[in-house]
Design a protein around this motif. Structure first.
Motif, PDB file in Angstrom:
ATOM      1  N   LEU A  37       1.023  -1.395  -0.211  1.00  0.00           N
ATOM      2  CA  LEU A  37      -0.156  -0.029  -0.165  1.00  0.00           C
ATOM      3  C   LEU A  37       0.948   1.243   0.121  1.00  0.00           C
ATOM      4  CD1 LEU A  37      -2.602  -0.824   2.628  1.00  0.00           C
ATOM      5  CD2 LEU A  37      -2.498  -1.167   0.494  1.00  0.00           C
ATOM      6  N   GLU A  41       1.604   4.159  -2.449  1.00  0.00           N
ATOM      7  CA  GLU A  41       0.338   5.467  -2.250  1.00  0.00           C
ATOM      8  C   GLU A  41       1.754   6.865  -2.868  1.00  0.00           C
ATOM      9  OE1 GLU A  41      -1.631   9.356  -0.908  1.00  0.00           O
ATOM     10  OE2 GLU A  41      -2.710   7.178  -1.547  1.00  0.00           O
ATOM     11  N   PHE A  54      -4.830  -2.043  -7.979  1.00  0.00           N
ATOM     12  CA  PHE A  54      -3.559  -3.477  -7.319  1.00  0.00           C
ATOM     13  C   PHE A  54      -4.736  -5.066  -7.839  1.00  0.00           C
ATOM     14  CE2 PHE A  54      -3.171  -0.810  -4.574  1.00  0.00           C
ATOM     15  CZ  PHE A  54      -1.826  -0.530  -4.304  1.00  0.00           C
ATOM     16  N   THR A  78      -7.250  -8.098  -0.618  1.00  0.00           N
ATOM     17  CA  THR A  78      -6.581  -7.361  -1.523  1.00  0.00           C
ATOM     18  C   THR A  78      -7.839  -5.957  -1.260  1.00  0.00           C
ATOM     19  OG1 THR A  78      -5.414  -8.466  -3.547  1.00  0.00           O
ATOM     20  CG2 THR A  78      -5.548  -6.634  -3.629  1.00  0.00           C
ATOM     21  N   VAL A  82      -7.346  -2.423  -0.090  1.00  0.00           N
ATOM     22  CA  VAL A  82      -7.554  -0.656  -0.570  1.00  0.00           C
ATOM     23  C   VAL A  82      -9.758  -0.358  -0.656  1.00  0.00           C
ATOM     24  CG1 VAL A  82      -6.122  -2.029  -2.286  1.00  0.00           C
ATOM     25  CG2 VAL A  82      -8.661  -2.042  -3.438  1.00  0.00           C
ATOM     26  N   ARG A  85      -9.509   3.830   0.370  1.00  0.00           N
ATOM     27  CA  ARG A  85      -8.044   4.613  -0.187  1.00  0.00           C
ATOM     28  C   ARG A  85      -8.092   4.807  -1.061  1.00  0.00           C
ATOM     29  NH1 ARG A  85      -4.105   2.245   3.816  1.00  0.00           N
ATOM     30  NH2 ARG A  85      -4.460   1.433   4.501  1.00  0.00           N
ATOM     31  N   PHE A  88      -7.659   3.866  -4.756  1.00  0.00           N
ATOM     32  CA  PHE A  88      -7.195   2.306  -5.077  1.00  0.00           C
ATOM     33  C   PHE A  88      -8.182   2.227  -5.169  1.00  0.00           C
ATOM     34  CE2 PHE A  88      -3.105   2.602  -1.458  1.00  0.00           C
ATOM     35  CZ  PHE A  88      -2.209   3.899  -3.114  1.00  0.00           C
TER      36      PHE A  88
END
Length: 219
Positions: A37, A41, A54, A78, A82, A85, A88
């Motif tokens: 992560l 980022e 991802f 996964t 995410v 976020r 993402f």
């Protein structure tokens, strides 16, 4: 650790001008953790990416003889990691394909489906040292900008920047080097800790830790 500044090797080379900029974080994600992560980022911030996808691998050919967690479980972990976020998303693009998956084929299909997007392929320097041995590396470097985070790689024959220049000269690669200090977290380490009933709450998002526990993974 990630700086807001980027040490790009081609600061003025914007062949993707006017297109949406999307980073791809590929990998087994078995499990996904905070280092994944943080790298995503860092790339998002330093390269002003619109999104980072991802993308769990369906059938990683380089891990054929290893015990890889079923794709459905890796994808769900996964997605949990995410979901809240900014910028993402979890992409099931490779999971929906049949058979072995290769980065070059994935990028070709993405390029066909999303002509308005320029893709940035985010990797560590260990992958950068191996990428010229992958299936059709020239396709990878023609279709995507490589985004590289430096990490220790004892088997290297060239220095980090020598390898960057080698790929630029041989393949015409567009390479951006992140200002990123990598942590020592690894999925292998986390699986071992779970097997020993050790606490992983500082290494993965709490939703992922709970998912691992509820599904009895890595025991």
């Amino acid at each position: 650790m990630c700086s807001a500044e980027m040490d790009g090797t081609h600061p003025s080379k914007d062949r993707f001008s006017g297109k949406k900029k999307v980073g791809i974080m590929g990998g087994t994600f078995d499990p996904i953790h905070y280092a994944h992560l943080a790298l995503g980022e860092c790339a998002r911030v330093q390269l002003a990416l619109d999104e980072v996808w991802f993308m769990p691998a369906k059938d990683p050919y380089f891990k054929k003889k290893k015990n890889v967690t079923p794709e459905k479980l890796r994808a769900e972990m996964t997605s949990l990691a995410v979901s809240d976020r900014e910028g993402f998303k979890m992409s099931d693009f490779e999971l929906l394909r049949e058979g072995e998956t290769y980065t070059a084929e994935t990028l070709e299909k993405l390029d066909e489906l999303y002509p308005d997007i320029h893709f940035f392929f985010i990797i560590g320097s260990d992958s950068m040292y191996q990428i010229d041995t992958w299936w059709h590396p020239e396709v990878i470097m023609r279709l995507a900008t490589l985004v590289v985070a430096e990490r220790e790689y004892p088997e290297r024959k060239r220095s980090f920047m020598e390898q960057v220049r080698y790929l630029e000269d041989r393949f015409g690669a567009d390479i951006r080097v992140l200002d990123f200090v990598e942590s020592d977290i690894s999925s292998t380490m986390i699986r071992g800790m779970v097997a020993r009933d050790e606490d992983i709450s500082d290494l993965v998002p709490k939703e992922v830790a709970l998912y691992i526990k509820d599904n009895g993974l890595y025991k």
